[in-house]
Design an enzyme around this catalytic site. Structure first.
Site, PDB file in Angstrom:
ATOM      1  N   ASP A 121       0.837  -1.194   0.000  1.00 33.85           N
ATOM      2  CA  ASP A 121       0.000   0.000   0.000  1.00 33.85           C
ATOM      3  C   ASP A 121       0.879   1.254   0.000  1.00 33.85           C
ATOM      4  O   ASP A 121       1.742   1.429   0.864  1.00 33.85           O
ATOM      5  CB  ASP A 121      -0.893  -0.023   1.246  1.00 33.85           C
ATOM      6  CG  ASP A 121      -1.954   1.056   1.224  1.00 33.85           C
ATOM      7  OD1 ASP A 121      -2.881   0.961   0.400  1.00 33.85           O
ATOM      8  OD2 ASP A 121      -1.853   1.995   2.036  1.00 33.85           O
ATOM      9  N   GLU A 171       1.320  -0.522  -5.115  1.00 32.97           N
ATOM     10  CA  GLU A 171       0.094   0.244  -5.306  1.00 32.97           C
ATOM     11  C   GLU A 171       0.476   1.727  -5.250  1.00 32.97           C
ATOM     12  O   GLU A 171       0.373   2.386  -4.228  1.00 32.97           O
ATOM     13  CB  GLU A 171      -0.932  -0.107  -4.205  1.00 32.97           C
ATOM     14  CG  GLU A 171      -2.299   0.521  -4.428  1.00 32.97           C
ATOM     15  CD  GLU A 171      -2.573   1.697  -3.484  1.00 32.97           C
ATOM     16  OE1 GLU A 171      -3.640   2.310  -3.629  1.00 32.97           O
ATOM     17  OE2 GLU A 171      -1.730   2.005  -2.624  1.00 32.97           O
TER      18      GLU A 171
END
Length: 698
Positions: free
Chosen positions: A384, A413
């Site tokens: 993330d 990401e």
């Protein structure tokens, strides 16, 4: 470089060799270099490559490229995971020099006396070659050398056998004045690093029971989520990505739709990691126990699904690290710990980590956490927001994890600036999210994909039409045809793609003024009636399963470097192909970007890119409809967004006819395809549906 000949502009080389290039097991990796020499004698080049076991493989001969450019090319196909090295060598090729000279002199009518030195030189070269060729070919080379020395033969007869050795001595050349280039690195992953189909769901929503006036909501568990695995596997996915499964903070917990105040039944965002039950190495008690998680991972594997975990390096205010290691966070002027912000967005339920106050301590702890999950059988991490953490940290962490298990993969990401996204690929991230979602015209998509192909040595894209955070306006308003269109583009342009659960149900309602879902699953339980939607024909799952089947059955779709775009005269359409020269497998796709009206177009195919001559004809089979067509360089296509927004065509190679060639059956420059009338059991509409609401129930 050591030696006589210049070797320049070697590829693949990433950031001047600072980082290794990337490949996967079995991938044909293109190697190129510029090499040249003085004078007219022949130059040869080859690639020397060494595997992670330290064993040097037989060298690969390079072929010259465009005449006059002194560019040499070869491909290598690594066969094991780990770090490989390669170097380019240039050498004087006395056989090619001799072959070129003697053929010209014989053609000019020179006799034995004038050719005496050439014949002797050729014999000397073959004497050396006899020691290099396979044993089964040695007598042939010795005999050719003897013929060159036979004064009783005419010059053409004396050289004939030696000239017939061209292919053999290309593969096993006599090399003189060998120049060795610099050594370069290639990190080779397992194939899933390049070719994968991801599906994301929240385990807590699978089997969840919403709150009622009489009872609070009840979270799904790993046990109830296991019941969803066959449905995911049936759609052909091979990676199941789970959002964070850790305890969720209670301090500053967000409510439904990102509300600042949570109600008593609000479950909070899984990305607000940590509470009194534990942190990044713990499992949320509502989901089950560590043993339940292991059972879930095993059940997924039985369905052909590899579980990917989320690695989100951030903490809820009540994460154990906050009290145990306050130095791992940033303290503001008023003494409070800074929460995460992406102005104007505020994430009061999350504290970002500070890597500068105790870099050794925080690195050691994060490495421990990652290796803990590796020990639990996790080999894929979706990371993330990696662009908000130090790049040298990621370079270190990924390398340390791969020392323990080189099969571990990391998906970045990172929806951020291009240089940063490319930089994350260079420092070790296996795959990356991309700008795919925001490329909404054929021209934009082509330009972006060509940019990604140019970066294939270090950056592997993963195309996602939707995520829990992203519901693009094209899906909000494009109706079911747009869901098909974006799935075709994602699945067949990129070797890796993914979907967030609900896409197959055409979920499209956005929070007003935002590019994200209303009643976002990040903040609440969202059980879905998968079986009911399937039974009522309101599911895109069969279409998605077809796309994934086509991907599995066609080796050409497993690669990125072979993506080629073809011209088509309608800007609403995109035409591309992928061709695998080893198997001969070829897939051609023509896809509309218009979800509302029928679009026509005429292709002009790059026939050599498909493995054909310019005037060849061939059969294509549409994997979406089962219809076959006769195609050539120029073809007319008709795409109806309601019935068939794309052609997915596998090429059937023609079998050479026996006897005289058959007469052509139609014009060679244009094939107007028949439009099958059985695609949906009805007549194609000639205009868009009048209202979006009607489109969602069609």
């Amino acid at each position: 470089m050591t030696g006589r000949f210049p070797i320049e502009d070697v590829s693949p080389v990433v950031s001047c060799g600072r980082y290794p290039a990337k490949a996967v097991v079995g991938e044909r990796v293109p190697v190129a270099a510029r090499a040249y020499r003085e004078g007219h004698d022949a130059l040869g080049c080859n690639v020397v490559w060494r595997g992670p076991d330290g064993v040097t493989r037989p060298f690969t001969r390079m072929r010259p490229g465009e005449p006059g450019q002194d560019r040499w090319h070869a491909t290598i196909a690594p066969d094991a995971v780990g770090e490989w090295t390669f170097s380019v060598e240039a050498f004087q090729d006395p056989y090619l020099t001799w072959q070129n000279a003697v053929t010209k002199k014989i053609a000019a009518g020179q006799g034995a006396a004038e050719l005496a030195n050439d014949l002797a030189e050729g014999a000397r070269v073959l004497d050396a070659a006899a020691e290099l060729v396979p044993a089964a070919e040695r007598e042939r080379v010795v005999a050719a050398a003897a013929a060159l020395r036979d004064d009783d033969l005419a010059p053409p007869a004396r050289v004939a056998a030696a000239l017939d050795l061209a292919d053999l001595l290309w593969a096993h050349p006599v090399r003189e004045l060998v120049t060795a280039g610099e050594e370069h690195r290639v990190w080779v992953d397992r194939e899933r690093a390049l070719f994968s189909a991801w599906y994301e769901f929240f385990p807590r929503s699978e089997g969840a029971v919403p709150a009622t006036v009489d009872a609070p909501a009840r979270s799904g568990t790993f046990a109830t989520a296991t019941e969803r695995l066959p449905g995911v596997a049936a759609m052909g996915f091979d990676v199941l990505y789970l959002p964070p499964i850790h305890p969720i903070g209670r301090v500053n917990r967000k409510g439904r739709n990102n509300a600042l105040t949570a109600g008593p039944d609000d479950v909070g965002s899984p990305w607000a990691i940590g509470a009194e039950e534990g942190g990044h190495d713990a499992i949320h008690p509502d989901l089950g126990t560590p043993e339940d998680f292991r059972d879930f991972v095993a059940a997924a594997a039985e369905q052909g699904l590899e579980v990917a975990m989320d690695l989100a390096l951030q903490c809820a205010p009540d994460h154990p690290w906050v009290t145990e290691h306050p130095e791992w966070f940033t303290t503001r002027a008023d003494g409070t710990i800074a929460y995460a912000e992406n102005p104007p967005k505020k994430y009061q339920d999350i504290y970002p980590l500070n890597f500068d106050n105790d870099p050794e301590g925080i690195r050691a702890e994060i490495l421990r956490v990652v290796l803990h999950w590796v020990g639990e059988g996790i080999r894929i991490f979706r990371v993330d927001n990696p662009h908000t953490k130090p790049f040298d940290f990621w370079h270190w962490l990924i390398a340390e994890v791969k020392k323990v298990d080189p099969d571990v993969l990391f998906l970045a990401e990172a929806f951020t600036r291009p240089a940063i996204m490319h930089g994350l690929g260079k420092i070790g991230f296996t795959q990356s999210y991309t700008y795919f979602t925001w490329r909404t015209s054929a021209a934009e998509m082509r330009a972006y994909c060509e940019e990604l192909v140019a970066a294939a040595d270090y950056m592997r894209p993963n195309f996602w039409p939707n995520t829990p955070d992203i519901l693009h306006e094209s899906l909000q308003h494009g109706g079911p045809p747009m869901f098909k269109i974006r799935a075709v583009l994602a699945a067949l342009l990129s070797p890796s793609w993914g979907l967030y659960a609900g896409y197959e149900l055409f979920e499209h309602v956005a929070r007003p003024g935002a590019e994200e879902y209303l009643d976002n699953e990040k903040y609440e339980l969202r059980p879905r009636d998968w079986a009911g939607a399937q039974a009522q024909g309101r599911s895109l799952a069969p279409f998605i399963a077809t796309l994934n089947r086509v991907r599995r059955e066609n080796p050409a779709l497993r690669r990125l470097r072979n993506l080629v775009f073809h011209e088509i005269d309608n800007p609403a359409l995109l035409c591309w192909s992928k061709h695998d020269p080893e198997t001969g497998n070829t897939v051609i796709v023509v896809c509309s970007f218009d979800p509302r009206v029928v679009q026509w177009g005429n292709t002009t195919l790059d026939m050599p890119a498909l493995g054909f001559d310019w005037h060849d004809r061939f059969t294509v089979h549409d994997e979406l409809t089962g219809t076959s067509y006769d195609w050539g360089q120029r073809n007319a296509v008709r795409l109806d967004p309601y019935l068939q927004p794309a052609h997915v065509l596998t090429v059937r190679r023609p079998v050479p006819p026996e006897g005289p060639a058959a007469a052509p059956t139609g014009p060679a420059d244009l094939t107007v395809e028949a439009v099958p009338d059985d695609l949906s059991g009805g007549t194609a509409p000639t205009s868009p549906a009048p209202k979006d609401d009607d489109r969602w129930t069609s």
